[in-house]
Design a protein around this motif. Structure first.
Motif, mmCIF file in Angstrom:
data_model
loop_
_atom_site.group_PDB
_atom_site.id
_atom_site.type_symbol
_atom_site.label_atom_id
_atom_site.label_comp_id
_atom_site.label_asym_id
_atom_site.label_seq_id
_atom_site.Cartn_x
_atom_site.Cartn_y
_atom_site.Cartn_z
ATOM 1 N N ALA A 314 0.847 -1.196 0.000
ATOM 2 C CA ALA A 314 0.000 0.000 0.000
ATOM 3 C C ALA A 314 0.881 1.244 0.000
ATOM 4 C CB ALA A 314 -0.915 -0.001 1.220
ATOM 5 N N VAL A 315 0.762 2.052 -1.049
ATOM 6 C CA VAL A 315 1.518 3.298 -1.181
ATOM 7 C C VAL A 315 0.514 4.446 -1.132
ATOM 8 C CG1 VAL A 315 3.089 4.644 -2.624
ATOM 9 C CG2 VAL A 315 3.285 2.146 -2.557
ATOM 10 N N VAL A 316 0.689 5.342 -0.171
ATOM 11 C CA VAL A 316 -0.320 6.360 0.098
ATOM 12 C C VAL A 316 0.274 7.766 0.025
ATOM 13 C CG1 VAL A 316 -1.650 4.787 1.557
ATOM 14 C CG2 VAL A 316 0.116 6.239 2.592
ATOM 15 N N LYS A 317 -0.571 8.737 0.197
ATOM 16 C CA LYS A 317 -0.148 10.139 0.193
ATOM 17 C C LYS A 317 0.963 10.333 1.226
ATOM 18 C CE LYS A 317 -2.172 14.786 0.308
ATOM 19 N NZ LYS A 317 -3.454 15.543 0.404
ATOM 20 N N GLY A 366 4.539 9.626 -6.333
ATOM 21 C CA GLY A 366 5.522 9.929 -5.294
ATOM 22 C C GLY A 366 5.027 9.629 -3.898
ATOM 23 N N GLY A 367 4.250 8.570 -3.762
ATOM 24 C CA GLY A 367 3.698 8.216 -2.464
ATOM 25 C C GLY A 367 4.704 7.537 -1.554
ATOM 26 N N THR A 368 4.255 7.224 -0.352
ATOM 27 C CA THR A 368 5.105 6.549 0.629
ATOM 28 C C THR A 368 4.495 5.203 1.001
ATOM 29 O OG1 THR A 368 6.223 6.818 2.767
ATOM 30 C CG2 THR A 368 3.976 7.595 2.646
ATOM 31 N N LYS A 369 5.354 4.220 1.200
ATOM 32 C CA LYS A 369 4.900 2.874 1.514
ATOM 33 C C LYS A 369 4.571 2.766 3.002
ATOM 34 C CE LYS A 369 7.324 -0.364 -0.416
ATOM 35 N NZ LYS A 369 8.422 -1.345 -0.663
ATOM 36 N N LEU A 370 3.469 2.110 3.290
ATOM 37 C CA LEU A 370 3.084 1.867 4.681
ATOM 38 C C LEU A 370 3.695 0.561 5.173
ATOM 39 C CD1 LEU A 370 -0.724 2.787 4.742
ATOM 40 C CD2 LEU A 370 1.181 4.136 5.632
ATOM 41 N N TYR A 371 4.083 0.561 6.464
ATOM 42 C CA TYR A 371 4.634 -0.630 7.098
ATOM 43 C C TYR A 371 3.832 -0.950 8.353
ATOM 44 C CZ TYR A 371 8.820 -0.274 4.150
ATOM 45 O OH TYR A 371 9.682 -0.252 3.097
ATOM 46 N N GLN A 372 4.055 -2.153 8.863
ATOM 47 C CA GLN A 372 3.488 -2.553 10.140
ATOM 48 C C GLN A 372 4.474 -3.482 10.843
ATOM 49 O OE1 GLN A 372 -0.103 -4.864 9.423
ATOM 50 N NE2 GLN A 372 0.770 -5.684 7.545
ATOM 51 N N TYR A 373 4.365 -3.555 12.164
ATOM 52 C CA TYR A 373 5.229 -4.467 12.898
ATOM 53 C C TYR A 373 4.849 -5.914 12.573
ATOM 54 C CZ TYR A 373 7.138 -0.592 15.568
ATOM 55 O OH TYR A 373 7.795 0.554 15.928
ATOM 56 N N ASN A 374 5.880 -6.722 12.396
ATOM 57 C CA ASN A 374 5.697 -8.123 12.047
ATOM 58 C C ASN A 374 5.441 -8.931 13.315
ATOM 59 O OD1 ASN A 374 5.837 -10.741 11.113
ATOM 60 N ND2 ASN A 374 7.940 -10.598 10.348
ATOM 61 N N PRO A 375 4.242 -9.468 13.500
ATOM 62 C CA PRO A 375 3.955 -10.212 14.745
ATOM 63 C C PRO A 375 4.854 -11.426 14.928
ATOM 64 C CG PRO A 375 2.185 -10.492 13.128
ATOM 65 C CD PRO A 375 3.076 -9.415 12.610
ATOM 66 N N ASP A 376 5.323 -12.022 13.827
ATOM 67 C CA ASP A 376 6.213 -13.181 13.941
ATOM 68 C C ASP A 376 7.556 -12.789 14.557
ATOM 69 O OD1 ASP A 376 4.353 -14.902 12.861
ATOM 70 O OD2 ASP A 376 5.064 -14.625 10.809
ATOM 71 N N TYR A 377 7.991 -11.554 14.297
ATOM 72 C CA TYR A 377 9.268 -11.099 14.861
ATOM 73 C C TYR A 377 9.188 -11.018 16.384
ATOM 74 C CZ TYR A 377 13.339 -8.114 15.756
ATOM 75 O OH TYR A 377 14.528 -7.599 16.231
ATOM 76 N N PHE A 378 8.030 -10.651 16.899
ATOM 77 C CA PHE A 378 7.880 -10.408 18.335
ATOM 78 C C PHE A 378 7.278 -11.602 19.081
ATOM 79 C CE2 PHE A 378 7.930 -6.258 16.293
ATOM 80 C CZ PHE A 378 8.845 -5.567 17.068
#
Length: 424
Positions: A314-317, A366-378
């Motif tokens: 997802a690339v957003v404003k 010229g949007g920005t990519k959204l990230y989220q914390y990876n539950p598997d990492y934690f």
């Protein structure tokens, strides 16, 4: 940048019988260090880990910070401290509970300030404050990672509506990442917020900070948000937005009804209440209709697009923009309110259907990519919340002889790989 529980005791200690004059350069006087175990303020030390609650948590945090402290000591084995005293302390932020998405951890910190010498009444003294400081942040969000969407009133967007539990709905957990800053496990590399070349030598009022970031190898702590995840998160947000708006409308109606109780006895109060009701509700024009309309747009996008399209990031404003427009509640030229809409792609979207109207992704704009914390990492954080999952080191300094000497010795000689291994 980040709060650190550190009680400052203002004092000055005579260094020796030697004399000095105000303005003398004391940077070449022999210095020393005080480690955490020999902290000179036992009352402070006794409360370093109060926020961690249990003896097991406190012991685990103390062990990790001591390991980092020992690495710092080792980096100075061939370095002669001059011009002041290095003093180490441990602690926690004001609330040690930190959430990475839905995974909760306990965070704790290390703080080593350099207290410089100064001349007072012809005697060398130790300053009660520091300008140069080394810090380690364990299990804290990295500097340079920002929550993509925030709200003045968070209550409706907690996982449980209006019930604070530290967890939010998915949209409020999405992140924006400055990839120029965040380069985990780059052992000799760092991000510096202010380039030293822009700061005049001897300047003591401009602080520069170097940042190092460490995560576990073999698995990413952050993963991109897919288009499907973003669109599904919007649907959850729309439901919460409707609940929150309905609650605001109800509060307005209740407050105005109190003013309109007795039109015969209090005619002016009645008229004020009547107008208040119209004016305040005008700030939410056609809110139910708009909410349903933008929900239908997203539902259509989820239905009509392929699984491959929906699986793309997802690339957003890239930046928040606030739009204002007038909503007239009467025929007079001054009978309007300014409606404020955040997080819309355009004024047209803001007017038509309001916040978070979906009008397409910003890949080609010229949007920005959204990230989220990876539950598997934690994984495992539920049973071992003090275990180090990520560590950020910072070294704040000033462009002086002592400042540059300390930060360069740290940068060249600190065992950064040793910190990364604490995460394994």
């Amino acid at each position: 940048m980040k709060n650190f529980i550190f009680i400052a005791f203002f004092y000055s200690i005579s260094l020796s019988a030697q004399n000095c004059n105000k303005g003398d350069d004391l940077s070449q006087l022999s210095g020393s260090s005080v480690d955490a175990a020999h902290c000179e303020w036992p009352q402070q030390k006794a409360h370093w880990f109060d926020e961690l609650k249990t003896p097991v948590n406190k012991a685990a945090a103390n062990k990790t910070l001591t390991q980092i402290e020992n690495l710092e000591k080792e980096s100075r084995k061939n370095y002669a401290i001059k011009g002041g005293i290095l003093k180490m302390a441990f602690g926690t932020p004001s609330n040690a509970n930190t959430y990475f998405g839905k995974n909760g951890l306990l965070s704790y910190d290390l703080n080593q300030g350099f207290y410089e010498y100064f001349c007072n009444n012809n005697q060398p003294k130790v300053n009660s404050e520091y300008a140069i400081v080394f810090r380690a942040y364990v299990n804290r969000p990295f500097y340079g990672i920002e929550t993509a969407y925030t709200f003045a009133d968070d209550n409706p967007y907690y996982e449980q509506y209006n019930q604070y539990n530290g967890k939010f709905i998915a949209l409020c957990n999405f992140l924006k990442l400055n990839e120029e800053k965040i380069k985990p496990n780059s052992i000799k590399g760092y991000y510096q917020d202010i380039p030293e070349s822009t700061v005049k030598s001897g300047n003591r009022s401009t602080f520069m900070t170097r940042h190092w970031y460490f995560t576990k190898t073999g698995i990413q702590p952050l993963v991109p948000v897919t288009r499907k995840q973003y669109l599904e998160a919007l649907l959850v947000y729309y439901d919460r937005e409707a609940m929150a708006t309905a609650q605001k409308i109800k509060e307005i109606e209740t407050e105005c009804a109190k003013m309109m109780k007795d039109p015969v006895k209090f005619p002016q109060l009645y008229e004020n209440g009547k107008k208040n009701l119209v004016v305040r509700k005008a700030r939410f024009p056609d809110w139910q209709k708009k909410n349903e309309a933008k929900k239908a747009i997203v539902q259509q996008a989820l239905k009509e697009n392929s699984a491959e399209w929906l699986s793309q990031p997802a690339v957003v404003k890239p930046q928040k923009e606030i739009f204002y427009f007038k909503n007239y509640y009467g025929s007079g030229s001054n009978e309007y309110v300014n409606v404020e809409v955040d997080y819309a792609d355009s004024l047209a979207d803001a007017q038509k259907t309001g916040e978070f109207t979906f009008s397409g992704f910003w890949d080609a704009k010229g949007g920005t990519k959204l990230y989220q914390y990876n539950p598997d990492y934690f994984k495992g954080s539920e049973t071992n919340p003090t275990k180090p999952y990520q560590i950020e080191l910072t070294y704040r300094y000033i462009n002086t002889i002592l400042g540059k000497s300390l930060v360069e010795n740290f940068t060249e000689n600190f065992d950064f790989e040793g910190v990364r291994k604490l995460l394994e």
